[in-house]
Design a protein around this motif. Sequence first.
Motif, short mmCIF file in Angstrom:
data_model
loop_
_atom_site.label_atom_id
_atom_site.label_comp_id
_atom_site.label_asym_id
_atom_site.label_seq_id
_atom_site.Cartn_x
_atom_site.Cartn_y
_atom_site.Cartn_z
N VAL A 145 -14.23 -23.53 10.30
CA VAL A 145 -13.05 -23.54 9.30
C VAL A 145 -12.39 -22.07 9.12
CG1 VAL A 145 -12.44 -23.68 6.84
CG2 VAL A 145 -13.96 -25.45 8.09
N VAL A 146 -13.28 -21.19 9.07
CA VAL A 146 -12.94 -19.64 9.26
C VAL A 146 -11.96 -19.25 10.37
CG1 VAL A 146 -13.75 -17.33 9.12
CG2 VAL A 146 -14.78 -19.27 7.60
N VAL A 147 -12.58 -19.30 11.51
CA VAL A 147 -11.81 -19.12 12.74
C VAL A 147 -10.41 -20.09 12.95
CG1 VAL A 147 -11.89 -18.82 15.01
CG2 VAL A 147 -14.01 -18.49 13.61
N THR A 148 -10.21 -21.16 12.62
CA THR A 148 -9.00 -21.93 12.79
C THR A 148 -8.25 -21.95 11.72
OG1 THR A 148 -10.20 -23.94 12.13
CG2 THR A 148 -10.29 -23.50 14.47
N LEU A 149 -8.69 -21.45 10.36
CA LEU A 149 -7.71 -21.57 9.18
C LEU A 149 -6.44 -20.73 9.43
CD1 LEU A 149 -7.20 -22.70 6.42
CD2 LEU A 149 -8.80 -20.64 5.78
N PRO A 150 -6.57 -19.52 10.09
CA PRO A 150 -5.37 -18.78 9.97
C PRO A 150 -4.08 -19.43 10.94
CG PRO A 150 -6.94 -17.25 10.48
CD PRO A 150 -7.59 -18.60 10.48
N VAL A 151 -4.77 -20.28 12.12
CA VAL A 151 -3.76 -21.02 13.14
C VAL A 151 -3.20 -21.86 12.07
CG1 VAL A 151 -3.76 -22.33 15.11
CG2 VAL A 151 -5.21 -20.16 15.14
N ALA A 152 -3.90 -22.65 11.40
CA ALA A 152 -3.47 -23.90 10.68
C ALA A 152 -2.49 -23.39 9.41
CB ALA A 152 -4.46 -24.75 9.82
N VAL A 153 -2.63 -22.41 8.75
CA VAL A 153 -1.80 -21.80 7.80
C VAL A 153 -0.47 -21.49 8.36
CG1 VAL A 153 -1.46 -19.87 6.21
CG2 VAL A 153 -3.64 -21.03 6.35
N PHE A 154 -0.80 -20.63 9.64
CA PHE A 154 0.61 -20.44 10.40
C PHE A 154 1.59 -21.60 10.68
CE2 PHE A 154 2.87 -19.36 14.24
CZ PHE A 154 3.59 -18.13 14.04
N ILE A 155 0.97 -22.51 11.09
CA ILE A 155 1.75 -23.77 11.51
C ILE A 155 2.28 -24.45 10.29
CG2 ILE A 155 1.72 -26.03 12.65
CD1 ILE A 155 -0.44 -25.31 14.30
N LEU A 156 1.53 -24.64 9.24
CA LEU A 156 1.89 -25.37 7.99
C LEU A 156 2.80 -24.69 7.11
CD1 LEU A 156 -1.51 -27.38 7.17
CD2 LEU A 156 0.43 -28.26 8.42
N SER A 157 2.52 -23.53 6.90
CA SER A 157 3.55 -22.61 6.17
C SER A 157 4.97 -22.63 6.74
CB SER A 157 2.89 -21.25 5.85
OG SER A 157 2.71 -20.43 7.39
N GLY A 158 5.07 -22.45 8.32
CA GLY A 158 6.21 -22.43 8.73
C GLY A 158 7.08 -23.66 8.49
N PHE A 159 6.20 -24.77 8.43
CA PHE A 159 7.01 -26.17 8.24
C PHE A 159 7.32 -26.26 6.90
CE2 PHE A 159 6.82 -30.52 6.85
CZ PHE A 159 7.85 -31.00 7.98
N MET A 160 6.54 -26.02 5.92
CA MET A 160 6.65 -26.03 4.39
C MET A 160 8.07 -25.04 4.07
SD MET A 160 3.07 -26.75 2.62
CE MET A 160 2.24 -28.32 3.18
N ARG A 161 8.02 -24.18 4.57
CA ARG A 161 9.23 -23.02 4.28
C ARG A 161 10.42 -23.98 4.56
NH1 ARG A 161 6.99 -17.88 7.26
NH2 ARG A 161 5.89 -16.84 5.18
N THR A 162 10.63 -25.02 5.51
CA THR A 162 11.85 -25.45 5.68
C THR A 162 11.99 -26.93 4.72
OG1 THR A 162 10.72 -27.42 7.23
CG2 THR A 162 11.34 -25.11 8.26
N LEU A 163 11.16 -27.17 3.99
CA LEU A 163 11.46 -28.17 2.96
C LEU A 163 12.54 -27.59 1.95
CD1 LEU A 163 7.80 -29.42 2.23
CD2 LEU A 163 9.54 -30.25 3.94
N PRO A 164 13.34 -28.47 1.70
CA PRO A 164 14.59 -28.09 0.68
C PRO A 164 13.88 -28.00 -0.81
CG PRO A 164 15.30 -29.99 1.76
CD PRO A 164 13.75 -29.73 1.98
N ARG A 165 14.14 -26.52 -1.09
CA ARG A 165 13.97 -26.31 -2.57
C ARG A 165 14.51 -27.49 -3.65
NH1 ARG A 165 11.54 -21.50 -3.73
NH2 ARG A 165 11.09 -20.35 -1.74
N GLU A 166 15.59 -27.84 -3.43
CA GLU A 166 16.07 -28.82 -4.36
C GLU A 166 15.21 -29.91 -4.49
OE1 GLU A 166 17.47 -27.67 -1.81
OE2 GLU A 166 19.51 -26.40 -2.43
N LEU A 167 14.40 -30.28 -3.94
CA LEU A 167 13.28 -31.40 -3.83
C LEU A 167 12.52 -30.98 -4.91
CD1 LEU A 167 12.74 -32.65 -0.40
CD2 LEU A 167 14.00 -33.83 -1.97
N PHE A 168 11.94 -29.76 -5.03
CA PHE A 168 10.84 -29.31 -5.77
C PHE A 168 11.13 -29.19 -7.18
CE2 PHE A 168 9.36 -28.16 -1.67
CZ PHE A 168 8.09 -28.79 -1.33
N GLU A 169 12.88 -28.76 -7.05
CA GLU A 169 13.55 -28.56 -8.30
C GLU A 169 13.74 -29.62 -9.18
OE1 GLU A 169 16.78 -26.28 -7.50
OE2 GLU A 169 15.95 -24.47 -6.97
N ALA A 170 14.01 -30.97 -8.49
CA ALA A 170 14.20 -32.01 -8.91
C ALA A 170 12.89 -32.64 -9.66
CB ALA A 170 14.56 -33.06 -7.87
#
Length: 275
Positions: A145-170
């Motif tokens: 978990v410790v070793v692969t967590l940075p890789v997973a964070v890098f992938i998922l954070s990049g995707f979640m940044r593309t989610l429209p903020r309007e959805l969260f505001e709604a």
Amino acid sequence: MVAEQGGTPVRRGLLAVYSLLIAVPLLVVVFGSFKTTPDLFASPFGPPAAPTLDNYREILGDAGLLHVFGNSVLVAAVSVPVTLILASLVGYAVARLPRWPARILFGVFAAGLAVPAQAMMIPQYVQFDRLGLRDSLFGLMLINVVVTLPVAVFILSGFMRTLPRELFEAAALDGAGPWASFTRVAIPLSLPSLAATAIFLLVMHWNDLLYPLLFIDDPAKRTLPLALLDFSGEYLTDYPLLFTGVVVASVPMVLLYAFLQRWFVAGITAGAVKG
């Protein structure tokens, strides 16, 4: 147009060569698992003249590979979900926090990608030994978990940044708090990326040899890659048994990819095109 048409045969030729580089070793391994040692050396590339299942009987019986197979399944079944949960939480925080806090948080985890794993092994070994976590499957799960967590964070954070903020505001206007926005908006929209990340993590955990070799001494707690070393010696290697072990170890990966292929392709292409 002419250049494109002229380049098509070149691309096809390169793809054909690449396919051969993948297919030939794969066929050698699969065919070799049904051969005896003399048959393998007599015809290493051809199909087995007299197929035998003795290698599979020995691998699944006398070699005790079923037990270490269970160890690998247990380690992966715990490590992958825990890593995904933690990485999705961090990725959501990186995507939703203001600019500077998000950059600092992302930088902390990105630093884990910059440091080679080999440079951290001695401190990790000493700490795990002091905490009594060495030579245990729980310790192996933890280090995975410790070793692969940075890789997973890098992938998922990049995707979640593309989610429209309007959805969260709604969602916020409807009374949803941060946790509800995460579980009801971010996670459902991130399923393709989560599936792709899960496959990457599973391949990394399933095929990992370095950390089991470093942390595991008890033969009863070995994982598949570590157990396959028994078939390779300094002066003699039992290639048919080794090939059979590789085939058995590869089956879960092939089945998982076949099951998650649609989500995997969607995950690696999500966010690549803005429409």
